[in-house]
Design a protein around this motif. Structure first.
Motif, PDB file in Angstrom:
ATOM      1  N   ALA A   1    -102.990  42.072 -22.068  1.00  0.00           N
ATOM      2  CA  ALA A   1    -102.247  40.950 -21.483  1.00  0.00           C
ATOM      3  C   ALA A   1    -100.745  41.106 -21.693  1.00  0.00           C
ATOM      4  CB  ALA A   1    -102.730  39.640 -22.097  1.00  0.00           C
ATOM      5  N   GLY A   2    -100.334  42.234 -22.280  1.00  0.00           N
ATOM      6  CA  GLY A   2     -98.920  42.382 -22.643  1.00  0.00           C
ATOM      7  C   GLY A   2     -98.256  43.563 -21.956  1.00  0.00           C
TER       8      GLY A   2
ATOM      9  N   SER B   1     -97.564  44.646 -37.332  1.00  0.00           N
ATOM     10  CA  SER B   1     -97.440  43.190 -37.227  1.00  0.00           C
ATOM     11  C   SER B   1     -98.239  42.651 -36.038  1.00  0.00           C
ATOM     12  CB  SER B   1     -95.963  42.780 -37.111  1.00  0.00           C
ATOM     13  OG  SER B   1     -95.426  43.189 -35.874  1.00  0.00           O
ATOM     14  N   TYR B   2     -98.760  43.545 -35.198  1.00  0.00           N
ATOM     15  CA  TYR B   2     -99.587  43.119 -34.059  1.00  0.00           C
ATOM     16  C   TYR B   2    -101.067  43.358 -34.348  1.00  0.00           C
ATOM     17  CZ  TYR B   2     -95.562  42.692 -30.948  1.00  0.00           C
ATOM     18  OH  TYR B   2     -94.398  42.306 -30.358  1.00  0.00           O
TER      19      TYR B   2
ATOM     20  N   GLY C   1    -111.779  44.516 -34.071  1.00  0.00           N
ATOM     21  CA  GLY C   1    -112.089  43.105 -33.883  1.00  0.00           C
ATOM     22  C   GLY C   1    -110.883  42.197 -33.833  1.00  0.00           C
ATOM     23  N   SER C   2    -109.681  42.759 -34.081  1.00  0.00           N
ATOM     24  CA  SER C   2    -108.496  41.883 -34.126  1.00  0.00           C
ATOM     25  C   SER C   2    -107.938  41.589 -32.742  1.00  0.00           C
ATOM     26  CB  SER C   2    -107.413  42.505 -35.017  1.00  0.00           C
ATOM     27  OG  SER C   2    -106.977  43.746 -34.504  1.00  0.00           O
ATOM     28  N   GLY C   3    -108.336  42.375 -31.732  1.00  0.00           N
ATOM     29  CA  GLY C   3    -107.868  42.103 -30.370  1.00  0.00           C
ATOM     30  C   GLY C   3    -106.944  43.179 -29.850  1.00  0.00           C
TER      31      GLY C   3
ATOM     32  N   CYS D   1     -99.386  53.928 -28.219  1.00  0.00           N
ATOM     33  CA  CYS D   1     -99.352  52.512 -27.848  1.00  0.00           C
ATOM     34  C   CYS D   1     -98.470  51.766 -28.855  1.00  0.00           C
ATOM     35  CB  CYS D   1    -100.762  51.918 -27.865  1.00  0.00           C
ATOM     36  SG  CYS D   1    -100.795  50.122 -27.662  1.00  0.00           S
ATOM     37  N   GLY D   2     -97.512  51.002 -28.341  1.00  0.00           N
ATOM     38  CA  GLY D   2     -96.567  50.313 -29.210  1.00  0.00           C
ATOM     39  C   GLY D   2     -97.223  49.278 -30.114  1.00  0.00           C
TER      40      GLY D   2
END
Lengths: 169, 321
Positions: free
Chosen positions: B140-141, B124-125, B133-135, B117-118
């Motif tokens: 959605a991308g 940085s993502y 927990g960061s999402g 997964c990119g």
């Protein structure tokens, strides 16, 4: 950096043993190029995706950018500088390059690939992987598949494939 | 890359002591070293396990194979016993990576490789695998190559291994050691459901070292096939792949899918459906549809459901031909 983060190693490259102390983070590619002056292996992507850094480790082709120098200690490293093979003349005869940046990796990879084929290894395009059927002839489809780990941004692939088939034949 | 200490394990116990105190095991390094370069992985210590006597493939008393954990992908794919009796496994390994990487990568490391997964690969993502927990920006991308089965709102990443897809179809068992003793985990249960813990990727106890993968010999037929669809002709991860093997009597099929879930997906529903009738094209389509009725595609990857369906049908027809 503490002593834990460095290692004294000996690297055997093209038949010559070198003693050096490396930061453990040093890749075999960087040790070859920066410490030992063997600049034949090229740094293209540095992520194992382009094959420009291909060398032979105990006769098997690997990408030196994902090989830690400390992990290569004890192995016999062969770079393009240590290769003497009919592939080299065939690449010249067939004009198997344009800029030349991928060429050393292409040739080291092809040397390893020919040995794999001679050992009877199948590939992803081999119709029947059974060891009881004869190994496939190295035609264009087999060569393209077996060398797919070496990219050429100039697009010299048709000539590279012709050069390798000539030598394989 | 963060600084790290390195040493070669002298024996299994030496490796396990290092592993139990936080060192990471280094095999071929094709994934770990790459992720260390980008900062996704940042171990303080590496213990190189390729020097342990864990390489090699041997027959087991029940006619299966025991594959040592440090066997390279190349040696696995080239092994006569694998090619003769488990051809889909050889095909799966050969369908992955490049010749150079297969010469480096180990069987144990292949099972433990991380998703491609990119968003996971780019610190940085946000990413729930990297930083729980960061999402999950993928949902959605950009998710055209993400999961359609078994994903959760916390993570839709896929497992990238080709080898594991064939192994799970053949009921492979992962054997491991810890300082407190060894154990075995069926590969089908090796990767836990994603749920709300996508950072928990395997069922291995802490500090465990995979020592072997065991292929049971019972009831396996040499009629098996691995087929992979990807975005270029070679050297790319699967969009969808399928491994199909027939049992010894030819009566029942084992089916596993790659590129569709966080783990190699054993298609048990399809297998059950096939048992209900004769091996016909209609039966194959019904089996594929039954399996994929559980699919929940994201807006950008619905094509994988159709692709998986057609692949299952095509490869079932091939092995029954």
């Amino acid at each position: 950096m503490t002593d834990d983060h460095r290692s004294g190693i000996s690297l055997r490259v093209n038949g010559v043993t070198h003693r050096l102390t490396v930061d453990n983070r040093t890749t075999l590619l960087d040790a070859l190029r920066e410490d030992l002056g063997r600049t034949g292996p090229k740094k293209g992507c540095d992520h194992g995706q382009c094959g420009a850094c291909t060398v032979l480790l105990d006769g098997r082709r690997v990408v030196s950018c994902l090989t830690l120098a400390v992990a290569a200690e004890g192995a016999e490293v062969t770079t393009i500088e240590g290769v003497e093979h009919p592939l080299q003349a065939a690449f010249v005869a067939h004009d198997g390059f344009q800029c030349g940046f991928c060429t050393s990796g292409q040739i080291c990879s092809a040397v390893g690939m020919l040995a794999e084929h001679a050992a009877g290894w199948p590939s992803a395009v081999t119709a029947d992987v059974s060891p009881d059927t004869p190994p496939p002839t190295l035609d264009a489809a087999e060569v393209r598949e077996r060398l797919s780990g070496n990219l050429c941004r100039c697009g010299a692939y048709p000539a590279i494939v012709r050069a390798v088939i000539e030598v394989a034949g | 890359m963060k600084e790290f200490a390195y040493r070669r394990a002298t024996d299994l116990r030496d490796a396990l002591i290092a592993g139990s105190t936080g060192a990471r095991y280094l095999g071929g390094g094709t994934n770990l070293v790459d992720l260390m370069k980008s900062g996704v992985e940042a171990p303080d210590r590496l213990v190189d396990v390729r020097w342990l006597p864990l390489a090699g493939i041997r027959e087991t008393p029940d006619g299966g194979l025991l594959i040592g954990a440090t066997t390279t992908n190349s040696d696995l794919a080239a092994h006569p016993g694998v090619r003769r009796r488990y051809p889909a496994l050889s095909q799966a390994v050969l369908a992955g990576a490049s010749g150079q990487l297969r010469n480096m990568a180990t069987v144990g490391g292949n099972l433990l490789q991380r998703t491609r997964c990119g968003y996971f690969a780019d610190p940085s993502y946000a990413c729930n695998k990297r930083l729980p927990g960061s999402g999950c920006p993928a949902i959605a991308g950009q998710h055209h190559n993400h999961a359609v089965l078994g994903w959760s709102p916390h993570c839709a990443a896929t497992h990238p291994s080709d080898m594991a897809v064939a192994l799970v179809a053949f009921d492979a068992i992962v054997r491991y050691e810890t300082l407190d003793g060894g154990g075995e985990i069926p590969l089908e249960e090796f990767y836990p459901p994603v749920g709300d813990t996508p950072q928990r990727e395997t069922a291995l106890p802490p500090g465990a070292l995979i020592t072997a993968v065991v292929l049971p010999g019972s009831a396996v037929s040499p009629r098996s096939r691995y087929r992979k669809v990807r975005e270029r002709a070679s050297y790319a991860f699967a969009t969808v792949s399928v491994a199909v093997g027939l049992d010894g009597d030819g009566g029942s099929a084992r089916i596993a899918l790659g590129g569709v879930a966080s783990r190699p997906w054993r298609a048990r529903t399809a297998e059950s459906s096939l048992l209900a009738g004769p091996p016909t094209a209609d039966g194959f389509r019904a089996a594929a549809d039954a399996e994929l009725s559980a699919a929940r595609p994201l807006p950008g990857n619905g094509y994988k459901v159709t692709l998986a369906r057609n692949l299952i049908v095509a490869v079932l027809e091939e092995v029954h031909a």
